[in-house]
Write a protein that holds these residues in place. Structure first.
Motif, PDB file in Angstrom:
ATOM      1  N   LEU A  28       0.833  -1.198   0.000  1.00 46.63           N
ATOM      2  CA  LEU A  28       0.000   0.000   0.000  1.00 46.63           C
ATOM      3  C   LEU A  28       0.870   1.251   0.000  1.00 46.63           C
ATOM      4  O   LEU A  28       0.602   2.206  -0.738  1.00 46.63           O
ATOM      5  N   ALA A  29       1.926   1.239   0.783  1.00 45.32           N
ATOM      6  CA  ALA A  29       2.855   2.372   0.808  1.00 45.32           C
ATOM      7  C   ALA A  29       3.497   2.567  -0.564  1.00 45.32           C
ATOM      8  O   ALA A  29       3.667   3.704  -1.017  1.00 45.32           O
ATOM      9  N   ALA A  30       3.832   1.479  -1.246  1.00 39.00           N
ATOM     10  CA  ALA A  30       4.422   1.577  -2.585  1.00 39.00           C
ATOM     11  C   ALA A  30       3.435   2.174  -3.582  1.00 39.00           C
ATOM     12  O   ALA A  30       3.805   3.023  -4.411  1.00 39.00           O
ATOM     13  N   HIS A  31       2.178   1.769  -3.512  1.00 36.68           N
ATOM     14  CA  HIS A  31       1.155   2.351  -4.396  1.00 36.68           C
ATOM     15  C   HIS A  31       1.029   3.850  -4.132  1.00 36.68           C
ATOM     16  O   HIS A  31       0.978   4.648  -5.065  1.00 36.68           O
ATOM     17  N   ASN A  32       0.980   4.238  -2.871  1.00 38.94           N
ATOM     18  CA  ASN A  32       0.808   5.652  -2.535  1.00 38.94           C
ATOM     19  C   ASN A  32       2.053   6.488  -2.785  1.00 38.94           C
ATOM     20  O   ASN A  32       1.955   7.711  -2.917  1.00 38.94           O
ATOM     21  N   ALA A  33       3.210   5.848  -2.879  1.00 37.75           N
ATOM     22  CA  ALA A  33       4.451   6.566  -3.180  1.00 37.75           C
ATOM     23  C   ALA A  33       4.678   6.694  -4.688  1.00 37.75           C
ATOM     24  O   ALA A  33       5.622   7.352  -5.107  1.00 37.75           O
ATOM     25  N   GLY A  34       3.809   6.056  -5.489  1.00 35.19           N
ATOM     26  CA  GLY A  34       3.945   6.151  -6.939  1.00 35.19           C
ATOM     27  C   GLY A  34       4.918   5.163  -7.544  1.00 35.19           C
ATOM     28  O   GLY A  34       5.334   5.323  -8.688  1.00 35.19           O
ATOM     29  N   ARG A  35       5.280   4.126  -6.809  1.00 34.65           N
ATOM     30  CA  ARG A  35       6.245   3.153  -7.317  1.00 34.65           C
ATOM     31  C   ARG A  35       5.622   2.095  -8.223  1.00 34.65           C
ATOM     32  O   ARG A  35       6.322   1.232  -8.742  1.00 34.65           O
ATOM     33  N   SER A  36       4.322   2.158  -8.434  1.00 34.54           N
ATOM     34  CA  SER A  36       3.637   1.256  -9.361  1.00 34.54           C
ATOM     35  C   SER A  36       3.112   2.094 -10.516  1.00 34.54           C
ATOM     36  O   SER A  36       2.231   2.937 -10.326  1.00 34.54           O
ATOM     37  N   PRO A  37       3.644   1.897 -11.732  1.00 35.28           N
ATOM     38  CA  PRO A  37       3.241   2.741 -12.865  1.00 35.28           C
ATOM     39  C   PRO A  37       1.738   2.720 -13.135  1.00 35.28           C
ATOM     40  O   PRO A  37       1.159   3.736 -13.511  1.00 35.28           O
TER      41      PRO A  37
END
Length: 80
Positions: A28-37
């Motif tokens: 979830l943190a990765a999604h919110n940090a923009g790390r998933s295109p």
């Protein structure tokens, strides 16, 4: 454990995302940090639902089902 999760964009509520992970908080943190295109343009995201599976194959099968038309209808009715 493998987690199947359903996210909803906070600013674009019609946008949802379904995924799998072993570490739900980090994902979830990765999604919110923009790390998933795929999800970066609709952030921030909120966690709507998650289901824990002990069997990876069943988690994958459920995720694939939720990505079908009938699965989306089920998710909209039962998981939101």
């Amino acid at each position: 454990m493998i987690y199947m999760y359903l996210l909803q964009s906070i600013y674009y509520p019609k946008e949802t995302y379904i995924g799998l992970t072993a570490d739900l908080r980090a994902r979830l943190a990765a999604h919110n940090a923009g790390r998933s295109p795929h999800t970066a343009k609709f952030r921030p995201w909120r966690l709507v639902t998650y289901v824990a599976f002990s069997n990876k194959e069943k988690a994958i099968a459920f995720e694939q089902y939720l990505k079908t038309a009938s699965g989306r209808a089920f998710a909209n009715k039962r998981l939101r």
